[in-house]
Design a protein around this motif. Structure first.
Motif, PDB file in Angstrom:
ATOM      1  N   ASN A 297      -6.723  -3.089  -7.765  1.00 19.99           N
ATOM      2  CA  ASN A 297      -6.459  -2.849  -6.366  1.00 19.99           C
ATOM      3  C   ASN A 297      -7.726  -3.079  -5.565  1.00 19.99           C
ATOM      4  O   ASN A 297      -8.794  -3.320  -6.123  1.00 19.99           O
ATOM      5  CB  ASN A 297      -5.911  -1.432  -6.131  1.00 19.99           C
ATOM      6  CG  ASN A 297      -6.843  -0.355  -6.642  1.00 19.99           C
ATOM      7  OD1 ASN A 297      -7.997  -0.251  -6.229  1.00 19.99           O
ATOM      8  ND2 ASN A 297      -6.378   0.449  -7.578  1.00 19.99           N
TER       9      ASN A 297
ATOM     10  N   LYS B 102       2.933   1.578  -6.713  1.00 20.08           N
ATOM     11  CA  LYS B 102       2.479   0.299  -6.129  1.00 20.08           C
ATOM     12  C   LYS B 102       2.347  -0.788  -7.188  1.00 20.08           C
ATOM     13  O   LYS B 102       2.772  -1.923  -6.987  1.00 20.08           O
ATOM     14  CB  LYS B 102       1.124   0.496  -5.422  1.00 20.08           C
ATOM     15  CG  LYS B 102       1.132   1.504  -4.294  1.00 20.08           C
ATOM     16  CD  LYS B 102      -0.217   1.585  -3.598  1.00 20.08           C
ATOM     17  CE  LYS B 102      -1.324   2.096  -4.505  1.00 20.08           C
ATOM     18  NZ  LYS B 102      -1.106   3.492  -4.933  1.00 20.08           N
TER      19      LYS B 102
ATOM     20  N   VAL C   1      -3.076  -4.945  -3.599  1.00 14.40           N
ATOM     21  CA  VAL C   1      -2.555  -3.598  -3.772  1.00 14.40           C
ATOM     22  C   VAL C   1      -3.623  -2.651  -3.236  1.00 14.40           C
ATOM     23  O   VAL C   1      -4.803  -2.789  -3.588  1.00 14.40           O
ATOM     24  CB  VAL C   1      -2.251  -3.285  -5.253  1.00 14.40           C
ATOM     25  CG1 VAL C   1      -1.773  -1.851  -5.416  1.00 14.40           C
ATOM     26  CG2 VAL C   1      -1.215  -4.271  -5.791  1.00 14.40           C
TER      27      VAL C   1
ATOM     28  N   THR D 182      10.362   1.266   0.213  1.00  7.83           N
ATOM     29  CA  THR D 182       9.476   0.238   0.777  1.00  7.83           C
ATOM     30  C   THR D 182       9.952  -0.137   2.174  1.00  7.83           C
ATOM     31  O   THR D 182      11.158  -0.192   2.438  1.00  7.83           O
ATOM     32  CB  THR D 182       9.446  -1.027  -0.090  1.00  7.83           C
ATOM     33  OG1 THR D 182      10.777  -1.554  -0.231  1.00  7.83           O
ATOM     34  CG2 THR D 182       8.879  -0.722  -1.467  1.00  7.83           C
TER      35      THR D 182
ATOM     36  N   TYR E 185       0.827  -1.209   0.000  1.00 10.49           N
ATOM     37  CA  TYR E 185       0.000   0.000   0.000  1.00 10.49           C
ATOM     38  C   TYR E 185       0.863   1.262   0.000  1.00 10.49           C
ATOM     39  O   TYR E 185       2.028   1.246   0.416  1.00 10.49           O
ATOM     40  CB  TYR E 185      -0.953   0.008   1.197  1.00 10.49           C
ATOM     41  CG  TYR E 185      -0.347   0.449   2.509  1.00 10.49           C
ATOM     42  CD1 TYR E 185      -0.446   1.772   2.936  1.00 10.49           C
ATOM     43  CD2 TYR E 185       0.319  -0.464   3.325  1.00 10.49           C
ATOM     44  CE1 TYR E 185       0.113   2.171   4.137  1.00 10.49           C
ATOM     45  CE2 TYR E 185       0.867  -0.070   4.524  1.00 10.49           C
ATOM     46  CZ  TYR E 185       0.764   1.253   4.931  1.00 10.49           C
ATOM     47  OH  TYR E 185       1.324   1.650   6.120  1.00 10.49           O
TER      48      TYR E 185
END
Length: 342
Positions: free
Chosen positions: A171, A73, A207, A249, A66
């Protein structure tokens, strides 16, 4: 793709429709089979979960990626799907063996999916498949909504039939129309299906979008069943012009591995016009370095830093204590200040 909907009629018979006697007798037998003593637990004949990627991604996992809109993403999720399907490595993490992957897209244009798949391909593979919302509508006239139990069951049966091992869902907000994001009870429309996928050793990667507070948007109940959660944050400007997707990340939840196995990483996805393939680079970034960058960029409160890093204020406080002991940070009331020391 029409075969996906043809399987919609394959439904298990609910227990409530069985005669009471059959239900009671049947479940006594099931429980007798499954219950074992503490001494027999180690010898229980259930195959162990195998590794997929590094030490942190395992068969049957539920994971989330996320971050804010437009940060990258889908680039990261599609890179993961390609590497898991091809074999090889992603960053320092080794793919244990090539897997059969289904990537379900509910938002992007079909041309964008095609372009990115080509851009991220590193080796030929016949184990990666796409279910794309535009293609489904064009070929069948159906709208992809995984809130529907019928479509959920159809997708599960399709995955089992095609021996899919990893399911990417990109997503959450686009694919699950009608599920109220902030309603914990509404997640019950999805959770039983996810658990059924896990029982069949099918890993699921969502996602999802970040909210204004920097945390994953919607009810926190979604995170309860997750094995790992990866947060994307903006990479700080280092004084050079950057192109493409660039982000950091960080694992904010990880049941399978340690922080040493999964450090924060800075990623850069770059694709020049006219070139079919993207250049993907990465480097390790320490959590302490990220914390200092935010202080240097002018954030002074634990609340602000927690929102930008996607961590709790308690975690910020621990980082601050280390920095104060190191001599480069001091606290003035509620606010943090640099001391000027290296």
């Amino acid at each position: 793709m029409s075969a996906l909907l043809e399987t919609a009629g394959i439904l298990n018979v609910p227990d409530a429709e069985l005669p009471a006697g059959d239900l009671e007798t049947g479940w006594i037998e099931h429980l007798t089979t499954a219950i074992c003593s503490a001494n027999g637990l180690a010898e229980l004949n259930v195959p162990p979960r195998g590794g997929i990627l590094g030490t942190w991604f395992m068969e049957g996992d539920l994971g989330f990626i996320y971050g804010p809109r437009g940060l990258g993403k889908s680039w990261l999720a599609m890179l993961m799907s390609r590497r898991c399907g091809e074999g090889g490595c992603m960053a320092d993490w080794t793919v244990h063996k090539p897997r059969r992957v289904l990537y379900v897209d509910g938002e992007m244009a079909l041309d964008s999916i095609r372009e990115r798949d080509t851009a991220l391909a590193a080796a030929p593979t016949d184990g990666i498949f796409y279910l794309q919302h535009e293609a489904l509508f064009h070929l069948t006239g159906k709208v992809l909504n995984l809130t529907s139990p019928v479509v959920q069951n159809a997708l599960l049966e399709k995955c089992k039939k095609d021996e899919i091992e990893i399911l990417f869902l990109d997503n959450l907000s686009c694919l699950f129309t009608g599920v109220r994001e902030n309603d914990a009870d509404a997640w019950e429309q999805v959770l039983p299906w996810l658990l059924n996928l896990r029982r069949n050793r099918i890993a699921v990667v969502f996602v999802a979008h970040a909210g204004r507070n920097g945390f994953m948007r919607g009810t926190s109940r979604r995170e309860d069943a997750a094995f790992w959660i990866i947060n994307l944050a903006e990479a700080r400007d280092v004084g050079e012009i950057q192109t493409g997707a660039r982000f950091v990340t960080r694992f904010v939840k990880n049941r399978n591995a340690t922080e040493a196995d999964c450090p924060p990483l800075e990623w850069h996805f770059e694709k020049s016009a006219g070139e079919p393939h993207a250049r993907v680079s990465w480097k390790k970034v320490s959590t302490n370095d990220l914390f200092r960058q935010w202080i240097e960029d002018g954030l002074t409160s634990a609340t602000e830093i927690a929102e930008e890093m996607g961590i709790s204020k308690g975690q910020v406080s621990k980082l601050a204590k280390k920095a104060i002991l190191a001599g480069w940070l001091k606290k003035n009331g509620k606010y943090y200040e640099l001391t000027g020391q290296a």
